[in-house]
Design an enzyme around this catalytic site. Structure first.
Site, PDB file in Angstrom:
ATOM      1  N   LYS A 167       0.812  -1.214   0.000  1.00  0.00           N
ATOM      2  CA  LYS A 167       0.000   0.000   0.000  1.00  0.00           C
ATOM      3  C   LYS A 167       0.850   1.271   0.000  1.00  0.00           C
ATOM      4  CE  LYS A 167      -4.123  -2.113   1.915  1.00  0.00           C
ATOM      5  NZ  LYS A 167      -3.656  -3.504   2.116  1.00  0.00           N
TER       6      LYS A 167
HETATM    7  C1  LIG Z   1      -4.447  -4.585   1.557  1.00  0.00           C
HETATM    8  C2  LIG Z   1      -3.703  -5.852   1.416  1.00  0.00           C
HETATM    9  C3  LIG Z   1      -4.116  -6.867   0.524  1.00  0.00           C
HETATM   10  C4  LIG Z   1      -5.387  -6.785  -0.277  1.00  0.00           C
HETATM   11  O1  LIG Z   1      -5.371  -5.815  -1.279  1.00  0.00           O
HETATM   12  P1  LIG Z   1      -6.756  -5.326  -1.928  1.00  0.00           P
HETATM   13  O2  LIG Z   1      -6.363  -4.264  -2.878  1.00  0.00           O
HETATM   14  O3  LIG Z   1      -7.577  -4.798  -0.783  1.00  0.00           O
HETATM   15  O4  LIG Z   1      -7.391  -6.502  -2.570  1.00  0.00           O
HETATM   16  C5  LIG Z   1      -3.317  -7.997   0.405  1.00  0.00           C
HETATM   17  N1  LIG Z   1      -2.207  -8.155   1.139  1.00  0.00           N
HETATM   18  C6  LIG Z   1      -1.776  -7.208   2.007  1.00  0.00           C
HETATM   19  C7  LIG Z   1      -0.551  -7.467   2.801  1.00  0.00           C
HETATM   20  C8  LIG Z   1      -2.495  -6.032   2.180  1.00  0.00           C
HETATM   21  O5  LIG Z   1      -2.068  -5.111   3.054  1.00  0.00           O
END
Ligand SMILES: *Cc1c(COP(=O)(O)O)cnc(C)c1O
Length: 432
Positions: free
Chosen positions: A107
């Site tokens: 993210k």
């Molecule tokens: C947020 C997250 C996901 C999922 O991603 P999305 O875009 O919500 O599908 C997967 N793995 C980790 C470690 C995350 O922080």
């Protein structure tokens, strides 16, 4: 670029309004009015382009008319200051490591891009009012957002996290930054944090005093930049000379949806696999045609514990809500915690690679697909460094995991958080 609400009952807006609002007044997600494919020469020559050049060409149309090219280049250079390697762990299987950013969560890129956009708007006085970003976090999102927005002019960040429910590392990442970032330690669980944030957005006393926005993947400035990952992977895997399959560990389905936008831009992809934990709403939908949200269940891949994935509606839109067309490009498989742990063990034993629980779910989905389509080259996304999920990794894998420097640095800093017991205290804080 014009953005419209997928609920169809709100006015169209430009980039700045879509980003500052987060969600349309009719509660719909914003969606670009048009997605123009890139010229095929872009994909033919992608090896000769740097990551920054790739990102610039890919995102240009989405910010057109608001962020000039030179400023966009600066933003991209700032956001993409780390690596996105595809590491081959088995024949025809690579993992795209998305955890080399400052908080070691995928993210980071979306959070940093959104922060730079808001900072740019503020510097240009496009939006003069200061903006307050409210985030409820169960662990991973908060750290990436906090770090991404640190010291951005005109933006304050308030993070709510449930006391005792996030890991030590995650808590340090949330609470040690200071400056424009404030951490509120809530006496409750994640759902309480989320409920307080939702209530605040609807509280006129607060919204008449402070401009609030959210920083989750419904915000287009966090969602769209994730398409870079897929292009960077394509660039690295193209020389394999095989059709590509992406398996994306999915929760809110923002990341995989961005991958599908990359495909819409013309990137050749054979198939996408949305790999999920026991929260199996999308696999059920693809099987039955009925979309049935459920309360989320807790798993060891907890960043994907989502019972009503918000971005799935965007994926359907990309395919004009045609389930048959969608099913040709997207499969989705669900795995239990037991299967996830066994996959982590299997990967480590066979390849020496340490996957985190989210990456392991991605690996399982990829394997299931490749078993039936062995001619493709498969890439699963590794969305967090294993150190972020140390208790599970230590339980499952007998190996020493060294603490990366990004994490080491925050562990020595002092926690600063304000304890919050209820909504009234939260509100009082925001009105202060
Ligand atoms: C947020 C997250 C996901 C999922 O991603 P999305 O875009 O919500 O599908 C997967 N793995 C980790 C470690 C995350 O922080």
């Amino acid at each position: 670029m014009i953005y419209y609400s997928l609920n169809g009952k709100a006015p169209n807006v430009g980039l700045e309004e879509a980003v500052v609002r987060g969600i349309a007044p009719d509660k719909g997600l914003y969606f670009p009015e048009e997605i123009k494919p890139l010229p095929s020469s872009f994909f033919e020559n992608i090896e000769s382009l740097s990551n920054n050049e790739i990102a610039f060409e890919a995102i240009k149309q989405f910010v057109e008319g608001v962020i000039p090219d030179e400023d966009l280049k600066d933003i991209i250079e700032d956001v993409l200051s780390f690596d996105f390697p595809v590491v081959e762990i088995e024949e025809n299987i690579g993992t795209l490591e998305l955890f080399h950013g400052p908080t070691m969560a995928f993210k980071d890129v979306g959070a940093r891009f959104m922060a730079r956009c808001l900072g740019y708007f503020s510097a240009q006085n496009i939006k003069q009012e200061p903006v307050t970003v409210l985030v409820a976090t169960s662990g991973d999102t908060g750290g990436a957002v906090a770090r991404g927005f640190l010291n951005v002019e005109g933006v304050d960040v308030v993070i709510l996290y449930p006391t005792g429910k996030v890991s030590d590392i995650q808590e340090k990442q949330l609470t040690t930054l200071g400056a424009n970032i404030t951490a509120l330690e809530v006496d409750g669980v994640f759902d309480d944090c989320q409920a307080m944030v939702k209530t605040a957005f609807l509280d006129d006393e607060i919204t008449s005093k402070r401009k609030l926005t959210s920083a989750n993947s419904i915000n287009i400035a966090r969602w769209i930049p994730q398409l870079f990952y897929f292009l960077f992977a394509y660039k690295q895997a193209k020389s394999k000379g095989k059709e590509l399959v992406f398996s994306v560990p999915s929760g809110n389905f923002g990341n995989i949806c961005a991958g599908m936008v990359a495909h819409k831009l013309g990137m050749p992809v054979k198939h996408f696999v949305a790999s999920v934990n026991s929260n199996d709403i999308v696999p059920e939908f693809l099987k039955t045609g009925v979309y049935k949200p459920k309360p989320s269940v807790a798993t060891i891949s907890n960043a994907m514990d989502v019972g009503d994935p918000s971005n799935f509606i965007r994926i359907q839109k990309l395919f004009n809500n045609d389930l048959e067309a969608l099913s040709k490009k997207l499969s989705s498989f669900s795995y239990t915690d037991q299967e996830t742990k066994e996959a982590m063990q299997h990967i480590y034993k066979e390849t020496g690679y340490i996957a985190d629980p989210h990456g392991a779910v991605g690996y399982l989905g990829l394997k299931d697909y490749l078993n039936r389509h062995p001619d493709a080259y498969g890439i699963f996304l590794e969305t967090a460094h294993p150190v972020k999920f140390l208790p599970v990794v230590n339980e499952v894998i007998d190996a020493e995991i060294s603490i990366p420097s990004q994490i080491e640095q925050v562990m020595h800093k002092e926690k600063q958080a304000i304890a919050i017991k209820n909504y009234d205290q939260f509100k009082a804080f925001l009105l202060k």
